[in-house]
Design an enzyme around this catalytic site. Sequence first.
Site, PDB file in Angstrom:
ATOM      1  N   HIS B 153       0.840  -1.212   0.000  1.00 20.24           N
ATOM      2  CA  HIS B 153       0.000   0.000   0.000  1.00 20.24           C
ATOM      3  C   HIS B 153       0.863   1.246   0.000  1.00 20.24           C
ATOM      4  O   HIS B 153       2.086   1.171   0.138  1.00 20.24           O
ATOM      5  CB  HIS B 153      -0.922   0.010   1.227  1.00 20.24           C
ATOM      6  N   HIS B 199      -5.967  -1.616   4.399  1.00 17.76           N
ATOM      7  CA  HIS B 199      -5.829  -0.489   3.476  1.00 17.76           C
ATOM      8  C   HIS B 199      -5.023  -0.885   2.251  1.00 17.76           C
ATOM      9  O   HIS B 199      -4.090  -1.678   2.319  1.00 17.76           O
ATOM     10  CB  HIS B 199      -5.234   0.748   4.141  1.00 17.76           C
ATOM     11  N   HIS B 214       4.778   7.298   2.488  1.00 17.98           N
ATOM     12  CA  HIS B 214       5.567   6.078   2.374  1.00 17.98           C
ATOM     13  C   HIS B 214       4.975   5.078   1.394  1.00 17.98           C
ATOM     14  O   HIS B 214       3.791   5.104   1.092  1.00 17.98           O
ATOM     15  CB  HIS B 214       5.765   5.396   3.730  1.00 17.98           C
ATOM     16  N   HIS B 246       1.106   0.014  15.020  1.00 13.85           N
ATOM     17  CA  HIS B 246       0.139   1.089  14.794  1.00 13.85           C
ATOM     18  C   HIS B 246      -1.143   0.804  15.548  1.00 13.85           C
ATOM     19  O   HIS B 246      -1.529  -0.361  15.691  1.00 13.85           O
ATOM     20  CB  HIS B 246      -0.263   1.152  13.317  1.00 13.85           C
ATOM     21  N   TYR B 255       9.671   2.015   9.977  1.00 15.78           N
ATOM     22  CA  TYR B 255       9.813   3.013   8.914  1.00 15.78           C
ATOM     23  C   TYR B 255      11.258   3.429   8.762  1.00 15.78           C
ATOM     24  O   TYR B 255      11.953   3.632   9.756  1.00 15.78           O
ATOM     25  CB  TYR B 255       9.004   4.268   9.233  1.00 15.78           C
ATOM     26  N   GLU B 265       8.202   1.552   4.335  1.00 23.10           N
ATOM     27  CA  GLU B 265       7.721   0.814   5.502  1.00 23.10           C
ATOM     28  C   GLU B 265       7.803  -0.670   5.176  1.00 23.10           C
ATOM     29  O   GLU B 265       7.541  -1.067   4.043  1.00 23.10           O
ATOM     30  CB  GLU B 265       6.249   1.156   5.799  1.00 23.10           C
TER      31      GLU B 265
HETATM   32 FE   LIG Z   1       1.700   1.937   5.945  1.00 22.86          FE
END
Ligand SMILES: [Fe+2]
Lengths: 106, 307
Positions: B153, B199, B214, B246, B255, B265
């Site tokens: 993503h 996502h 990212h 997260h 990251y 990431e």
């Molecule tokens: Fe991400």
Amino acid sequence: MSQIITKHKIQVLNQEQEFLCPSGIALLVGMETINSHCIDVGCRGGGCGVCKIRVINGSFSSKRMSKAHITDEDLQKGVVLACRIFPTSDLKIEVLHTPTSKQVIV
Amino acid sequence: MKKGVMRPGHIQLRVLDMEEALTHYRDLIGLIEMDRDEQGRVYLKAWSEIDKFSVVLREADEPGMDFFAFKCVDEASVDNLRAELIKYGCKVEDIPAGDLKDCGRRVRFDTPTGHKFELFANKEQTGKWGINSVNPEAWPEGLKGMKAVRFDHGLLYGPNIAGTTEIFTDILGFDLAEQVVNADEAGIANFLTCSCKAHDIAFIECPEPGKLHHASFLLETWDDVLRAADLISMRDVSIDIGPTRHGLTHGKTIYFFDPSGNRSEVFCGGDYHYPDHPTVIWQEEQLGKAIFYHDRVLNERFLTVLT
Ligand SMILES: [Fe+2]
Ligand code: FES
């Protein structure tokens, strides 16, 4: 065997700070190594522009910097990204306040 | 997937120095170098991907993202979506087949956040790298570095994420899986999916258009994330933050930056989203926890350092 590492004195005029940066090390990384915070640290790759400084005098070599942050005109004026320059002499610099992408959520 | 958009297809990133960039994407993240073209662009993919490439690197004097493409189920879906995008008022550009090597025609459109996206339906399928399609082994030998499994993503920053989100939900058929809302209930971070993933693309509100936060690659386990962190130290790579978790999507993550300052990431795990699931809401007061679940405080660099 033993190699003499030249260290260059970096005077940060508008922060009243100075530190030693070994030759061959990017100025920003040299600053981080001694745990100073006088220049903002971002990507360390010449891309984000937060480490912008002006070199007032002294010599350095440099790597490519994002045109979005450093124009040819900037370069003429000694405006560079601290993560992309490698001091080759003692330097006098000033930190330029760079408004990074100020965003709504902060 | 109800409008025929399947998954992220490719991202084209600008880098300041191609050979340095390859030490990052190929030798550190572990993507496979698949091809190069006359323009000097380099095509890469993660080993588990079927299509020929998912990451295209282009040398330029300003890092960042050129475009992000989604693969659709068929050409008819691309045609339908193209018509809808034009009707909605997007600027649409037709890119002929072969502009990217071994990729069919693409439909490119712009968004209020200042990013260029593309839809396409055909790209050469070389199959999983180093694995037979019949009686496949678990993983290929000879992978490098972090051994990324797939390009997963992107997170992009720009103004009017509500406008861009509307295009993704109303036209492209994405679901809003997670959202950070401010006191006025307005979305300041929108996480969108066209699959079962938490996502496929995400947006955070910021006044500067067209920014990349990212590009993200999937790893298999938390141990792989820790080993990725080890490699980042061993090779003296520019670190941003992590390993951590997260709150948003609950992925376990680290990251770091490529040699031109684009953020990467690698992550594992996290939530899933089905079309009947309500949007997961985070409140702005909890933004620290939403972004870094353990530290629970905002990190200025994570929010403001972009290419
Ligand atoms: Fe991400
Ligand atoms: S830290 Fe990003 S340009 Fe120097």
